[in-house]
Design a protein around this motif. Structure first.
Motif, mmCIF file in Angstrom:
data_model
loop_
_atom_site.group_PDB
_atom_site.id
_atom_site.type_symbol
_atom_site.label_atom_id
_atom_site.label_comp_id
_atom_site.label_asym_id
_atom_site.label_seq_id
_atom_site.Cartn_x
_atom_site.Cartn_y
_atom_site.Cartn_z
ATOM 1 N N HIS A 124 0.811 -1.209 0.000
ATOM 2 C CA HIS A 124 0.000 0.000 0.000
ATOM 3 C C HIS A 124 0.851 1.267 0.000
ATOM 4 O O HIS A 124 0.365 2.336 0.313
ATOM 5 N N ILE A 125 2.129 1.151 -0.332
ATOM 6 C CA ILE A 125 3.007 2.317 -0.450
ATOM 7 C C ILE A 125 3.212 2.635 -1.931
ATOM 8 O O ILE A 125 3.550 1.752 -2.714
ATOM 9 N N VAL A 126 2.991 3.877 -2.278
ATOM 10 C CA VAL A 126 3.166 4.313 -3.661
ATOM 11 C C VAL A 126 4.236 5.407 -3.685
ATOM 12 O O VAL A 126 4.147 6.388 -2.937
ATOM 13 N N VAL A 127 5.260 5.219 -4.511
ATOM 14 C CA VAL A 127 6.331 6.210 -4.652
ATOM 15 C C VAL A 127 6.073 6.996 -5.931
ATOM 16 O O VAL A 127 5.855 6.409 -6.997
ATOM 17 N N MET A 128 6.091 8.315 -5.823
ATOM 18 C CA MET A 128 5.747 9.156 -6.968
ATOM 19 C C MET A 128 6.828 10.190 -7.254
ATOM 20 O O MET A 128 7.463 10.708 -6.331
ATOM 21 N N LYS A 129 7.011 10.466 -8.525
ATOM 22 C CA LYS A 129 7.895 11.537 -8.985
ATOM 23 C C LYS A 129 7.039 12.472 -9.830
ATOM 24 O O LYS A 129 6.534 12.080 -10.889
ATOM 25 N N ILE A 130 6.848 13.684 -9.352
ATOM 26 C CA ILE A 130 5.970 14.613 -10.059
ATOM 27 C C ILE A 130 6.663 15.972 -10.217
ATOM 28 O O ILE A 130 7.553 16.324 -9.444
ATOM 29 N N ARG A 131 6.247 16.708 -11.233
ATOM 30 C CA ARG A 131 6.727 18.081 -11.395
ATOM 31 C C ARG A 131 5.510 18.989 -11.493
ATOM 32 O O ARG A 131 4.793 18.976 -12.500
ATOM 33 N N PRO A 132 5.250 19.754 -10.442
ATOM 34 C CA PRO A 132 4.077 20.638 -10.452
ATOM 35 C C PRO A 132 4.134 21.640 -11.603
ATOM 36 O O PRO A 132 5.208 21.977 -12.112
ATOM 37 N N TYR A 133 2.985 22.109 -11.953
ATOM 38 C CA TYR A 133 2.839 23.040 -13.077
ATOM 39 C C TYR A 133 3.704 24.284 -12.872
ATOM 40 O O TYR A 133 3.701 24.894 -11.813
ATOM 41 N N GLN A 134 4.492 24.627 -13.883
ATOM 42 C CA GLN A 134 5.362 25.807 -13.923
ATOM 43 C C GLN A 134 6.510 25.748 -12.903
ATOM 44 O O GLN A 134 7.104 26.763 -12.587
ATOM 45 N N GLU A 135 6.816 24.572 -12.396
ATOM 46 C CA GLU A 135 7.993 24.404 -11.537
ATOM 47 C C GLU A 135 9.073 23.665 -12.313
ATOM 48 O O GLU A 135 8.785 22.808 -13.152
ATOM 49 N N LYS A 136 10.330 23.995 -12.032
ATOM 50 C CA LYS A 136 11.451 23.387 -12.754
ATOM 51 C C LYS A 136 11.863 22.041 -12.161
ATOM 52 O O LYS A 136 12.289 21.139 -12.883
ATOM 53 N N ASP A 137 11.785 21.919 -10.848
ATOM 54 C CA ASP A 137 12.292 20.721 -10.177
ATOM 55 C C ASP A 137 11.178 19.725 -9.897
ATOM 56 O O ASP A 137 10.023 20.087 -9.648
ATOM 57 N N PHE A 138 11.573 18.448 -9.911
ATOM 58 C CA PHE A 138 10.642 17.378 -9.557
ATOM 59 C C PHE A 138 10.494 17.294 -8.032
ATOM 60 O O PHE A 138 11.376 17.687 -7.284
ATOM 61 N N ARG A 139 9.362 16.764 -7.617
ATOM 62 C CA ARG A 139 9.148 16.445 -6.204
ATOM 63 C C ARG A 139 9.008 14.933 -6.081
ATOM 64 O O ARG A 139 8.432 14.271 -6.945
ATOM 65 N N TYR A 140 9.492 14.398 -4.975
ATOM 66 C CA TYR A 140 9.464 12.951 -4.755
ATOM 67 C C TYR A 140 8.626 12.670 -3.510
ATOM 68 O O TYR A 140 8.931 13.174 -2.426
ATOM 69 N N LEU A 141 7.574 11.888 -3.699
ATOM 70 C CA LEU A 141 6.578 11.687 -2.648
ATOM 71 C C LEU A 141 6.398 10.203 -2.343
ATOM 72 O O LEU A 141 6.512 9.351 -3.223
#
Length: 205
Positions: free
Chosen positions: A1-18
């Motif tokens: 039940h653990i999900v690892v995500m790599k996302i880049r929010p709109y108009q942001e340069k860097d990815f976020r890791y969740l």
């Protein structure tokens, strides 16, 4: 039940890791998993260069200000209780050693060094280098549970525990620890009691 995500929010340069926990419906931002993210034994959770995340939702980060750490290897103690994860920064020549205990389901303080050696009797040597060239380096000597495969220990062959085997005992104690964590959980979630019942039945089996 653990999900690892790599996302880049709109108009942001860097990815976020969740890290998202579907059971608890909670999310933690852990940017260090972009360099390395390894599964813990028995599906306990995840480990990364500066901390760990458990399926129970516990997330712990250590104050390690070293970026670009890559996973090098895992050293397992013969009894299966302790797992040493080695992360390495190639440019700075720095190691981060994280020792995970499957029974207590935690990591004590990380060890940061510039070199280490493991020996058959469980002895480990560590040293740190300074920023400037120096004649002498302090070497620390630790006694650990990470014995070599050819090291012989005194064993009582007539013991009931010997017949079961160390690894099975460690796994059972780990599951008991996980059950206690579920029972003591203050913030409940859907199907918590079903998980408690299933874990208790698994231990009994």
């Amino acid at each position: 039940h653990i999900v690892v995500m790599k996302i880049r929010p709109y108009q942001e340069k860097d990815f976020r890791y969740l890290i998202y926990n579907a059971k608890l419906e909670k999310v933690n931002r852990v940017d260090s998993i972009k360099d390395a993210c390894i599964l813990l034994p028995e599906s306990h959770g995840l480990i990364f260069p500066n901390g760990y995340y458990l399926q129970t939702g516990e997330c712990k980060s250590f104050n390690i200000e070293i970026a670009d750490m890559v996973y090098e290897k895992e050293i397992i103690s013969p009894n299966g209780e302790d797992h040493l994860y080695v992360f390495y920064n190639r440019e700075e020549g720095v190691y981060v050693l994280l020792s995970y205990n499957t029974i207590r389901q935690c990591i004590e303080n990380p060890f940061i060094c510039h070199g280490y050696s493991c020996f058959e009797d469980g002895t480990m040597l560590f040293f740190r280098a300074g920023n400037e060239p120096q004649k002498h380096h302090v070497v620390q000597v630790w006694q650990t549970t990470y014995y070599g495969p050819d090291y012989s220990m005194e064993i009582k062959h007539d013991s009931e525990l010997y017949k079961i085997g160390n690894k099975d005992i460690v796994r059972c104690m780990s599951e008991c620890s996980a059950l206690l964590s579920l029972i003591d959980k203050k913030d409940g979630y859907i199907n918590l009691y079903l998980d408690i019942n299933k874990k208790a039945q698994d231990i009994r089996d």
